[in-house]
Each structure stands twice: as C-alpha cells, then as structure tokens.
Design a protein around this motif. Sequence first.
Motif, PDB file in Angstrom:
ATOM      1  N   ALA A   1     -64.724 -44.574  -5.435  1.00 17.48           N
ATOM      2  CA  ALA A   1     -63.873 -43.949  -4.420  1.00 17.48           C
ATOM      3  C   ALA A   1     -63.070 -44.994  -3.646  1.00 17.48           C
ATOM      4  O   ALA A   1     -62.862 -44.876  -2.437  1.00 17.48           O
ATOM      5  CB  ALA A   1     -64.699 -43.097  -3.469  1.00 17.48           C
TER       6      ALA A   1
ATOM      7  N   ASP B   1     -56.612 -39.173  -3.309  1.00 13.82           N
ATOM      8  CA  ASP B   1     -57.639 -38.198  -2.919  1.00 13.82           C
ATOM      9  C   ASP B   1     -57.292 -36.808  -3.452  1.00 13.82           C
ATOM     10  O   ASP B   1     -58.147 -36.100  -4.000  1.00 13.82           O
ATOM     11  CB  ASP B   1     -57.787 -38.152  -1.401  1.00 13.82           C
ATOM     12  N   SER B   2     -56.039 -36.418  -3.281  1.00 12.43           N
ATOM     13  CA  SER B   2     -55.614 -35.089  -3.707  1.00 12.43           C
ATOM     14  C   SER B   2     -55.616 -34.949  -5.221  1.00 12.43           C
ATOM     15  O   SER B   2     -55.968 -33.891  -5.759  1.00 12.43           O
ATOM     16  CB  SER B   2     -54.211 -34.789  -3.164  1.00 12.43           C
TER      17      SER B   2
ATOM     18  N   GLY C   1     -62.555 -42.277   1.547  1.00 12.17           N
ATOM     19  CA  GLY C   1     -61.831 -41.576   2.582  1.00 12.17           C
ATOM     20  C   GLY C   1     -61.680 -42.307   3.894  1.00 12.17           C
ATOM     21  O   GLY C   1     -61.083 -41.777   4.833  1.00 12.17           O
ATOM     22  N   GLU C   2     -62.217 -43.507   3.999  1.00  8.25           N
ATOM     23  CA  GLU C   2     -62.113 -44.296   5.226  1.00  8.25           C
ATOM     24  C   GLU C   2     -61.237 -45.523   4.981  1.00  8.25           C
ATOM     25  O   GLU C   2     -61.328 -46.167   3.941  1.00  8.25           O
ATOM     26  CB  GLU C   2     -63.502 -44.740   5.701  1.00  8.25           C
TER      27      GLU C   2
ATOM     28  N   SER D   1     -52.727 -43.135  -0.247  1.00  6.98           N
ATOM     29  CA  SER D   1     -54.146 -42.832  -0.130  1.00  6.98           C
ATOM     30  C   SER D   1     -54.383 -41.331  -0.224  1.00  6.98           C
ATOM     31  O   SER D   1     -55.309 -40.872  -0.909  1.00  6.98           O
ATOM     32  CB  SER D   1     -54.687 -43.365   1.205  1.00  6.98           C
ATOM     33  N   ALA D   2     -53.529 -40.541   0.432  1.00  7.98           N
ATOM     34  CA  ALA D   2     -53.637 -39.088   0.330  1.00  7.98           C
ATOM     35  C   ALA D   2     -53.412 -38.629  -1.105  1.00  7.98           C
ATOM     36  O   ALA D   2     -54.069 -37.685  -1.572  1.00  7.98           O
ATOM     37  CB  ALA D   2     -52.624 -38.428   1.264  1.00  7.98           C
TER      38      ALA D   2
ATOM     39  N   ASP E   1     -58.746 -48.524   1.148  1.00  9.33           N
ATOM     40  CA  ASP E   1     -59.541 -47.360   1.547  1.00  9.33           C
ATOM     41  C   ASP E   1     -60.752 -47.240   0.638  1.00  9.33           C
ATOM     42  O   ASP E   1     -60.703 -47.612  -0.540  1.00  9.33           O
ATOM     43  CB  ASP E   1     -58.725 -46.068   1.436  1.00  9.33           C
TER      44      ASP E   1
END
Length: 362
Positions: A336, A273-274, A55-56, A269-270, A52
């Motif tokens: 990212a 990000d979190s 976010g993609e 992945s979540a 990732d």
Amino acid sequence: MGAIAAVTEPIRTILVDSWHAPLLSSKIVQSLRDAVDALADRTGFSGVVRLDRAGETEFSAAYGFADRAHGILNTVDTLFAIASGSKGLTALLVMALVESGTFELATPARSLLGADLPLISDDVTIEQLLAHRSGIGDYLDEDTIESISDYVMPVPVHELASTEQFLPVLGGHETVFPAGERFQYNNGGYVVLALLTERATGIDFQQLVRTLVCEPAGMLDTAFLRSDELPGRAALGYVFADGLKTNVFHLPVLGNGDGGIYSTAADLSAFWDSLFAGRIVSPEGVAEMVRPRSDWPQESKRFGLGFHLDATGDGVQLEGYDAGVSFSSRHYPSSAMTYSVMSNWSGGAWPIMRLLDERLGI
C-alpha cells in the motif's frame, strides 16, 4: 545574469507531514527526507516529492520555482504536466468504455476509423493499441529523437488543439510489423485510441477522461490545460535546469491521448487508491490492465495495458518525459505504498526517483 541566477537557485519551499499512523519510523522518514533535500539542492530539482503508505502521507515536499521569471515558488498543490503519464488515464477511459459495452478490446480500430488513417491494418485491435503491440507507424517515434529539447512536432503546435486535428500527423506512417507480433512503444497509438473513444461516443476525449476517470478517482484538480492559457497554480515547463526557456513551442497546445494532462501529487495518491479500490473500473478490469503483456528489457520493465510494470513483483507505474516535463509515480499494492516525483524541467525527476527506489528497497 545575476538576477536570473538568484531566481533559479533551488529552494525547498514546503514540507507537510501527516503522522496519523506512523507506518514508517520517524527515523527512516527523517533520513529519507534529509537525503531528498540534499539531492534536490545538488541537482537544482524543481518540483514535488510525495510518499504515502496505507492512505497516510509520510511526507510531501516542494522545491524550486513554478515560474522562474516571476519568482513564483512550487508548492505541494502546484499543477504539473505529467506527459506520458496520461497514457494510463487514456487506457482507463478505454477500459471504462469496454465495461459499458461501447466497444470491446477485440474491436478492430478500422471499424471506427472508417476511411481515415488507411495505413492502419484492418486487423489492429483496441487491445493491441493499448499494449503497444499494434505495429502501426508512429508520428512521434522516440527512437529517432536525439534530444528531449528538440522541436519534434511535425506541424505548428497551435494546430493540435483537438483529436481530429491530429489526423494529418497520424497519417502517412507505414506499418512497422504485423499486429500483435511484438512490443514497441508507440505514442501515435494512444492518440488513435483517443480518436476511437470520440468516434464511439460523440464526446470530446478530454471531457471523457474528466467524467469517466478523473471524477470517479477523486482527481478534482486534474485536467487537460492549454499551454497558452495556464492558470496561476500550474507550473511552467522548463527545457533546461536553469534559464527561462519554456516548452510552449515543443508540445501540442492541448494534450491528447498520448500525454499532456496536468495533475497534483495529492491527486496521484487519490488515483492509486481509487484504481485498486475499483472506483474507476472494476477490480477485474484493473487486473486485466496490470497483467503483463510484454517484457521491456531495455527499460527493465514489463508492460500491461497503459501501465508500466516492474520487472518482478507487483509494482505499477505511470511515467512521463517530455521537453519541460519529467514525472514518475509508483504504487505497490502489497505494501500500500505510493511515491511520486513531479518536475517542471526535463531531467529533474530521475535522480530523485532513483534515490527513492534505492532507499525504499525497490
């Protein structure tokens, strides 16, 4: 033998691409995908690979079998055990309790242990346990393990279904060095941390991780699962690259502070990000956890509080290795970028992770 060989032949099962924003050129992604496919075929890789960026999802691919005997294929949504990758979640639970005022990083472990585990020195703190700088004796000293396929649990694994049940195996190990003196990776220290969270809150460790870490992170598929009650989406852990021997007798029947949670590539992945968005603990808490506390030259890494850190730069890692499990997930805040490799056999993840490191310039 012929039937088993046919079932265990490595197969690439699913590939899902997301092209909402082509952050890497299609040529680069295709080249990387082809290289992963070829290496997976050569090594018999069984698991999931996901990349990732911002976010993609650049690509996500599944290979091999979740259940070799029944020919059930891995998919990108399969649940995999992540072994010591769980330590990062344990550390986040501890930091969440610090931020809520339940205890402090400087709190001595003894203040919550009472008379239990008397060989843990009075000056050992929660922070030192998180940083692998406590000096306590380890019930599972990895330096003494000859092979990942060995049976290393000191009691029958079905007896390790709760944190309190670990007390007999955590006890009886003499202090190795004075608290804070140096770094030494310690599995037992993270079970002690789980015990401290339960003593401080009166709530089971696994439920605390679910409520205070997984739910805020959006990791809705991530949970501690009993190895003798695995749901259909969970991959069995295989001790060898082929054959049907699983790890059900190698590991505690229910994971604890030092390892054993199950997750998916999407949940990882979540998670990243979190984490860096401050949804699990505050940004200040995250910064404290990824601040290097120790050099780990044997692994060409550094270590913070619960997280592996690249030797240079801002890369943060979760990693796990057990009988039937190999796992690594890396996140680079400056770009990212996140990539994860999850495998349900002991040696599966490492060749793929080395390839990704090389191709992505890490």
